[in-house]
Design a protein around this motif. Structure first.
Motif, mmCIF file in Angstrom:
data_model
loop_
_atom_site.group_PDB
_atom_site.id
_atom_site.type_symbol
_atom_site.label_atom_id
_atom_site.label_comp_id
_atom_site.label_asym_id
_atom_site.label_seq_id
_atom_site.Cartn_x
_atom_site.Cartn_y
_atom_site.Cartn_z
ATOM 1 N N SER A 1 -36.622 -6.782 98.601
ATOM 2 C CA SER A 1 -37.047 -5.474 98.111
ATOM 3 C C SER A 1 -38.554 -5.457 97.877
ATOM 4 N N GLU A 2 -39.081 -6.555 97.330
ATOM 5 C CA GLU A 2 -40.522 -6.643 97.078
ATOM 6 C C GLU A 2 -41.296 -6.599 98.394
ATOM 7 N N ILE A 3 -40.768 -7.277 99.423
ATOM 8 C CA ILE A 3 -41.425 -7.254 100.729
ATOM 9 C C ILE A 3 -41.445 -5.826 101.289
ATOM 10 N N GLY A 4 -40.328 -5.119 101.137
ATOM 11 C CA GLY A 4 -40.267 -3.739 101.600
ATOM 12 C C GLY A 4 -41.274 -2.849 100.891
ATOM 13 N N GLN A 5 -41.408 -3.048 99.566
ATOM 14 C CA GLN A 5 -42.372 -2.260 98.803
ATOM 15 C C GLN A 5 -43.804 -2.556 99.248
ATOM 16 N N LEU A 6 -44.080 -3.838 99.523
ATOM 17 C CA LEU A 6 -45.416 -4.200 99.997
ATOM 18 C C LEU A 6 -45.710 -3.574 101.358
ATOM 19 N N GLU A 7 -44.728 -3.581 102.242
ATOM 20 C CA GLU A 7 -44.932 -2.974 103.557
ATOM 21 C C GLU A 7 -45.214 -1.478 103.429
ATOM 22 N N GLU A 8 -44.486 -0.807 102.507
ATOM 23 C CA GLU A 8 -44.745 0.624 102.270
ATOM 24 C C GLU A 8 -46.146 0.830 101.694
ATOM 25 N N ARG A 9 -46.532 -0.059 100.795
ATOM 26 C CA ARG A 9 -47.866 0.040 100.190
ATOM 27 C C ARG A 9 -48.963 -0.138 101.241
ATOM 28 N N ILE A 10 -48.778 -1.088 102.165
ATOM 29 C CA ILE A 10 -49.766 -1.322 103.225
ATOM 30 C C ILE A 10 -49.857 -0.106 104.146
ATOM 31 N N ALA A 11 -48.697 0.482 104.468
ATOM 32 C CA ALA A 11 -48.705 1.682 105.312
ATOM 33 C C ALA A 11 -49.445 2.824 104.620
ATOM 34 N N LEU B 1 -48.262 -10.142 100.968
ATOM 35 C CA LEU B 1 -47.114 -9.995 101.859
ATOM 36 C C LEU B 1 -46.849 -11.285 102.630
ATOM 37 N N GLU B 2 -47.898 -11.916 103.106
ATOM 38 C CA GLU B 2 -47.745 -13.179 103.833
ATOM 39 C C GLU B 2 -47.131 -14.249 102.929
ATOM 40 N N ALA B 3 -47.620 -14.309 101.670
ATOM 41 C CA ALA B 3 -47.076 -15.292 100.722
ATOM 42 C C ALA B 3 -45.610 -15.011 100.422
ATOM 43 N N LYS B 4 -45.254 -13.742 100.261
ATOM 44 C CA LYS B 4 -43.865 -13.376 99.987
ATOM 45 C C LYS B 4 -42.966 -13.728 101.173
ATOM 46 N N MET B 5 -43.464 -13.490 102.375
ATOM 47 C CA MET B 5 -42.680 -13.806 103.561
ATOM 48 C C MET B 5 -42.435 -15.310 103.665
ATOM 49 N N GLU B 6 -43.474 -16.106 103.410
ATOM 50 C CA GLU B 6 -43.318 -17.569 103.440
ATOM 51 C C GLU B 6 -42.304 -18.027 102.393
ATOM 52 N N ARG B 7 -42.396 -17.419 101.195
ATOM 53 C CA ARG B 7 -41.463 -17.802 100.131
ATOM 54 C C ARG B 7 -40.030 -17.396 100.487
ATOM 55 N N PHE B 8 -39.878 -16.227 101.110
ATOM 56 C CA PHE B 8 -38.544 -15.779 101.513
ATOM 57 C C PHE B 8 -37.929 -16.758 102.517
ATOM 58 N N LEU B 9 -38.723 -17.195 103.494
ATOM 59 C CA LEU B 9 -38.218 -18.149 104.487
ATOM 60 C C LEU B 9 -37.851 -19.479 103.825
ATOM 61 N N GLU B 10 -38.657 -19.888 102.849
ATOM 62 C CA GLU B 10 -38.379 -21.133 102.123
ATOM 63 C C GLU B 10 -37.054 -21.036 101.366
ATOM 64 N N LEU B 11 -36.855 -19.912 100.663
ATOM 65 C CA LEU B 11 -35.605 -19.730 99.927
ATOM 66 C C LEU B 11 -34.413 -19.617 100.873
ATOM 67 N N GLN B 12 -34.609 -18.931 102.000
ATOM 68 C CA GLN B 12 -33.521 -18.772 102.961
ATOM 69 C C GLN B 12 -33.114 -20.130 103.534
ATOM 70 N N ASP B 13 -34.095 -20.999 103.798
ATOM 71 C CA ASP B 13 -33.794 -22.349 104.286
ATOM 72 C C ASP B 13 -32.967 -23.119 103.259
ATOM 73 N N MET B 14 -33.312 -22.949 101.975
ATOM 74 C CA MET B 14 -32.556 -23.635 100.917
ATOM 75 C C MET B 14 -31.117 -23.141 100.878
ATOM 76 N N VAL B 15 -30.951 -21.808 100.967
ATOM 77 C CA VAL B 15 -29.595 -21.234 100.958
ATOM 78 C C VAL B 15 -28.793 -21.745 102.143
#
Length: 609
Positions: free
Chosen positions: A551-561, A591-605
């Motif tokens: 959700s945070e990534i989506g909000q950031l993408e909207e903010r950038i747009a 946004l880049e940091a959030k994306m990296e963190r999301f991938l890290e968490l997804q790998d853990m899951v």
């Protein structure tokens, strides 16, 4: 070893049952968190365990010689003595501990009180609560009972207390709304609900899972009984006669099903706002500063609020957070600088000292003073219907406010603020005295709130859940630090909570001095053993982060747009274009940091499954 038992305890206030036939035991190393909606009897439960209040029925059986130290919800001091003498007298025989006064001074200083010789009459409500906490922690005991110990503590103090209690070696029983705190210091949970007490192994996160399983089972059983009741009702309507033993038993079963206490899903505190238009100007802050008694609280602070900002403000007690809020809302005039509030702005201010209604005023009348009807996403809704959604049933609505608990009064004040339908919501310590369920629904309400949220809070969970930008007072400079993201993001960016490192060290020092508190070295091998075990799932904080990061990534993408659109519009305004470009670069980096963190968490899951 068992140290205390409640056996068939019941308690009523007027016609309202608080506890009904509660039987529960406490062992000498239990670490129990008590949860429940405001008004379910949490403070009453603690008082009965502590022996300061008697049950109407049943009994409390204590082990011989059991020592109990208690932090009450509303502490009382002897105003004829100094604060130091009040606390030293409560902690036991001064002759037994030659350094009693030194220990008291040290504990008070850690909790933000630097004048132990003062009279208690000169203390604020928050200072009295912290002083009473000092007394409770220093009193030798086998069972430590704490009622809302994190209220009125800043983040560094909460970190200190958490470290202190992690190493507590005796029994612990506490009520708190701080969910991170519960997970850190408790290993069992007691939920008070509809007069009953339900016990669960584990801290707050484990309790949530097991409670849902209990409710699912109870609702499934209720559906089975409801179906059986319909069948028996049809049988009775056909003219059943009690001519045989079998038919008599069938009739008794029908009567038992008819008269059973129905199981229902938990009522939810819910309030869906209707968006209120915000113009181009929301709140503009230009170089404001404020001093108090020759002390500079903050200075050179500028900020332009956007229409969907979610701002969390943190810092030590007394640093000026509430004063900053009052400057932002226009209640207080800054010493320098300017605050401009847009014409379409409607501020809803939930303060620490909400004006409480007269105790003789009815609950419904207090709400009707704001509005008889309001527009929500469900259409036109009456004040009475809104009260019911906020857990004030018809009987409570027509009762005087004086019959409500402290937490219920705070919930009532929150409802009144939200019913004003603001588009800028200012919250000063909203988590104080609100139960966890109310906080959960407030957080959900804020998720869908179409406006600006500005919140001062020491509740780390709340800040992680709500804030997308943090302003931090560090206690040493009048300049505020700014950090993108919630509280956990702030800790990662800044290297920790201001003063928290010292707080952890001080907790160990004070614990070594305190009787029965254990030593800092003990337990470290167990902590290391825990860390060496392979992880089987995300931690509680990681799971919360994983649940919200998309959700945070989506909000950031909207903010950038949105920034891209503004950059195009500002092509001829170099100053504005430069500021927007810098903001765009910061948003890109986040946004880049959030994306990296999301991938890290997804790998853990993925690795766990």
């Amino acid at each position: 070893m068992n140290i205390l038992n409640l056996e068939h305890v019941s308690k009523r206030y007027v016609s309202r049952p608080i506890l009904t036939d509660v039987t529960i035991g406490i062992e000498d190393r239990d670490r129990i968190g008590v949860v429940g909606i405001n008004g379910t009897g949490k403070s009453t439960f603690l008082s009965i365990v502590a022996g300061t209040e008697e049950p109407d029925e049943g009994q409390v059986i204590m082990r011989s010689g059991l020592r109990i130290s208690c932090l009450p919800q509303e502490p009382v001091f002897d105003e004829g003595k100094s604060l130091l003498d009040n606390i030293a007298d409560r902690t036991g025989d001064r002759e037994e501990y030659w350094d009693t006064e030194g220990r008291v001074r040290n504990m008070l200083l850690r909790l933000g009180i630097d004048d132990p010789a003062c009279s208690p009459r000169h203390l604020s409500g928050g200072q009295k609560k912290r002083a009473a906490l000092a007394a409770a922690l220093l009193t030798p005991c086998d069972l430590l009972i704490l009622d809302e110990p994190t209220n009125h503590l800043d983040l560094a103090m909460v970190t200190w207390l958490e470290e202190y209690l992690k190493n507590w070696k005796k029994a612990l029983l506490l009520v708190t709304h701080d969910r991170y705190f519960l997970d850190a210091v408790t290993n069992e949970t007691i939920e008070l609900d509809r007069g009953g007490a339900f016990r669960y192994d584990g801290g707050y996160s484990e309790y949530l899972d097991m409670k849902q399983q209990r409710l699912d089972y109870a609702l499934a059983a209720e559906r089975r009984m409801a179906q059986l009741y319909k069948q028996d009702l049809a049988w009775m309507m056909r003219g059943a006669r009690a001519r045989s033993t079998k038919q008599k038993a069938h009739i008794r079963r029908f009567e038992a099903l008819r008269d059973r206490e129905k199981i229902a899903e938990d009522r939810q505190v819910e309030l869906a706002s209707l968006p209120s238009r915000l113009g181009n100007t929301v709140i503009e802050i230009e170089g404001i500063g404020k001093s108090y008694e020759n002390r500079r609280l903050f200075g050179d602070f500028s900020y332009l609020f956007g229409k969907t900002d979610r701002i969390g403000i943190i810092g030590p007690n007394g640093c000026g957070k509430t004063t900053l809020l009052r400057c932002i809302t226009g209640e207080t005039v800054p010493d320098e600088g300017r605050v401009t509030i847009g014409q379409t702005v409607q501020i809803g201010y939930f303060s620490q000292e909400n004006d409480m209604p007269d105790d003789s005023l009815r609950v419904i009348d207090f709400i009707r003073e704001t509005a008889e009807y309001i527009r929500t996403q469900d259409g036109l809704t009456s004040a009475s219907a809104m009260c019911e959604k906020f857990l004030f049933d018809p009987e409570m609505q027509y009762a005087p406010v004086g019959k409500l608990s402290g937490g219920e009064k705070r919930r009532l004040c929150l409802l009144r603020v939200l019913m004003e339908n603001p588009n800028v919501l200012v919250l000063d310590e909203p988590t104080n005295d609100l139960d966890i369920q109310t906080l959960q629904i407030l957080e959900d309400y804020l998720d869908h709130f179409a406006g600006v949220v500005i919140a001062v809070s020491h509740d780390r969970y709340f800040l992680d859940r709500v804030a997308t930008r943090i302003f931090a007072f560090d206690g040493s400079s009048p300049l505020l630090q700014q950090s993108e993201g919630g509280f956990s993001d702030y800790v990662r960016h800044s290297g920790g909570v201001p003063g928290a490192g010292e707080a952890v060290l001080s907790a160990r020092e004070v614990r070594n001095e305190a009787p029965d508190g254990g030593t800092a070295g003990k337990g470290s091998s167990r902590d290391t053993w825990k860390k060496d075990r392979p992880k089987k799932r995300l931690s509680y904080m990681e799971q919360r982060e994983y649940d919200t990061i998309e959700s945070e990534i989506g909000q950031l993408e909207e903010r950038i747009a949105d920034l891209d659109r503004k950059i195009l519009e500002a092509a001829s305004d170099f100053v504005k274009l430069q500021a927007l470009t810098v903001e765009r670069e910061e948003a890109d980096a986040l946004l880049e940091a959030k994306m990296e963190r999301f991938l890290e968490l997804q790998d853990m899951v993925d690795s766990f499954s």
